[in-house]
Design a protein around this motif. Sequence first.
Motif, PDB file in Angstrom:
ATOM      1  N   GLN A  54      24.356 -32.609  46.336  1.00 37.72           N
ATOM      2  CA  GLN A  54      25.392 -31.723  45.924  1.00 37.72           C
ATOM      3  C   GLN A  54      24.702 -29.981  45.303  1.00 37.72           C
ATOM      4  O   GLN A  54      25.728 -29.522  44.925  1.00 37.72           O
ATOM      5  N   GLN A  55      23.722 -29.826  45.714  1.00 39.75           N
ATOM      6  CA  GLN A  55      23.342 -28.488  45.423  1.00 39.75           C
ATOM      7  C   GLN A  55      23.488 -27.470  46.526  1.00 39.75           C
ATOM      8  O   GLN A  55      23.850 -28.032  47.684  1.00 39.75           O
ATOM      9  N   PRO A  56      23.564 -26.160  46.562  1.00 41.10           N
ATOM     10  CA  PRO A  56      23.909 -25.414  47.610  1.00 41.10           C
ATOM     11  C   PRO A  56      22.785 -25.735  48.662  1.00 41.10           C
ATOM     12  O   PRO A  56      21.697 -25.631  48.390  1.00 41.10           O
ATOM     13  N   ARG A  57      23.144 -25.554  49.920  1.00 34.42           N
ATOM     14  CA  ARG A  57      22.308 -25.670  51.147  1.00 34.42           C
ATOM     15  C   ARG A  57      21.883 -24.066  51.147  1.00 34.42           C
ATOM     16  O   ARG A  57      22.519 -23.128  51.023  1.00 34.42           O
ATOM     17  N   ALA A  58      20.600 -23.935  51.793  1.00 36.10           N
ATOM     18  CA  ALA A  58      19.968 -22.659  52.128  1.00 36.10           C
ATOM     19  C   ALA A  58      20.415 -22.451  53.428  1.00 36.10           C
ATOM     20  O   ALA A  58      20.261 -23.305  54.481  1.00 36.10           O
ATOM     21  N   PHE A  59      20.431 -21.147  53.940  1.00 27.71           N
ATOM     22  CA  PHE A  59      20.413 -20.586  55.299  1.00 27.71           C
ATOM     23  C   PHE A  59      19.223 -20.932  56.094  1.00 27.71           C
ATOM     24  O   PHE A  59      18.116 -20.499  55.581  1.00 27.71           O
ATOM     25  N   LEU A  60      19.160 -21.752  57.094  1.00 30.63           N
ATOM     26  CA  LEU A  60      17.948 -22.253  57.913  1.00 30.63           C
ATOM     27  C   LEU A  60      17.530 -21.203  59.111  1.00 30.63           C
ATOM     28  O   LEU A  60      16.574 -20.594  58.921  1.00 30.63           O
TER      29      LEU A  60
END
Length: 377
Positions: A54-60
């Motif tokens: 449930q943490q923010p995903r980073a832009f890959l």
Amino acid sequence: MAPGVELGFAAAAGPGGAWRLRSAYFPSKVGGRPAWLGEAGLPGPAALRCDRCQQPRAFLLQLYAPLPDRPDAFHRTLFVFACRGAACYRLPGPGGPLCVFRNQLPRRNDAYPEEPPPEDPPPGTAAAAPPRRLRGGAALCRVCGCLGPRACGRCRRAAYCGPEHQALDWRRGHRRSCGQRAAGDDSADAIPEHNEFLFPEYEILIEPEEPEFPADSSVGPDEEQGAVDTSKDPKEKEELRATGSAGEAFQSLDEETLEAMAKHETEEDKIFQMFKERVAAEPEQIIRYCRGGEGPIWVSGENIPEEKDIPNCLCGAKRIFEFQIMPQLLNHLQVDSLGESVDWGTLVVYTCADNCGEGNEYLEEFIWKQDFSAGYI
């Protein structure tokens, strides 16, 4: 005629090339902040949180992948996001720490001119600075560049996607700069180019794959038969008999088990060998793109999705393979650690076969994670 495979390679943009990675130039790129295409219906903070922690995903990464035969997809980009938590990658399969969105625009739209962007850098440095807002006014998170509906309670100018990034930015210096603009210091609004949440930024260069690989790189019938039948070697049989005191029934079961194990290992060897041979000519490739043509190359015989594992699009159409992300990308992301690390064998993206999307909003597509077999890690 089926489309050929296109390969993507990571290239450093350099300080003078950052302008090429902004939205107006329709980039394909890794890391940094997303260069959003359209401004309508961006994925919100809830859609970009990891399904596991449930943490923010980073832009890959993002791939600019227009469809020439579709006027509604004259501009078209796919955006992939990935969780930074290593523990979230323990399980293979769909979703989890990863998600992918598709957005497209017709040639005539409210955001971009109809003519291609200039190939020369823009005057000044403003075009290279991370944007604080979309052109339409929606605020972007100072940390990750995604929608920022949350504002700093003190200055009311700094925007964030959630409390995690507000706290990170506060620690990184916003506590000192917050409120300075009231004293006439406009530099307080400047957004740092990089931070520890973002993946390193690279441009993705696309080239066609040269047909230098063998048409059929599988193991030959004689070699395969020899490998499968290793447990039938007379010396091995003698050793098995020496330890087979549990009786003939046990001996038969043991040999059958060994046969199955040998066959499984042979199939794994063959699939992994095919993978290695296919990428050997261009070992630095990070992307393999071939929408509607050749499918992905797998790193293992395990955890290959069946048709039923790939859900249809919300419009009802089937999803088809569009591109895969190779394990070589991990070498550029600076995610290695002494303990657990972000890891994958390959990430495979499937998109709507009908390429739906009347409202130009961002539509979630499907991504599948396959890991290497334990023997090849």
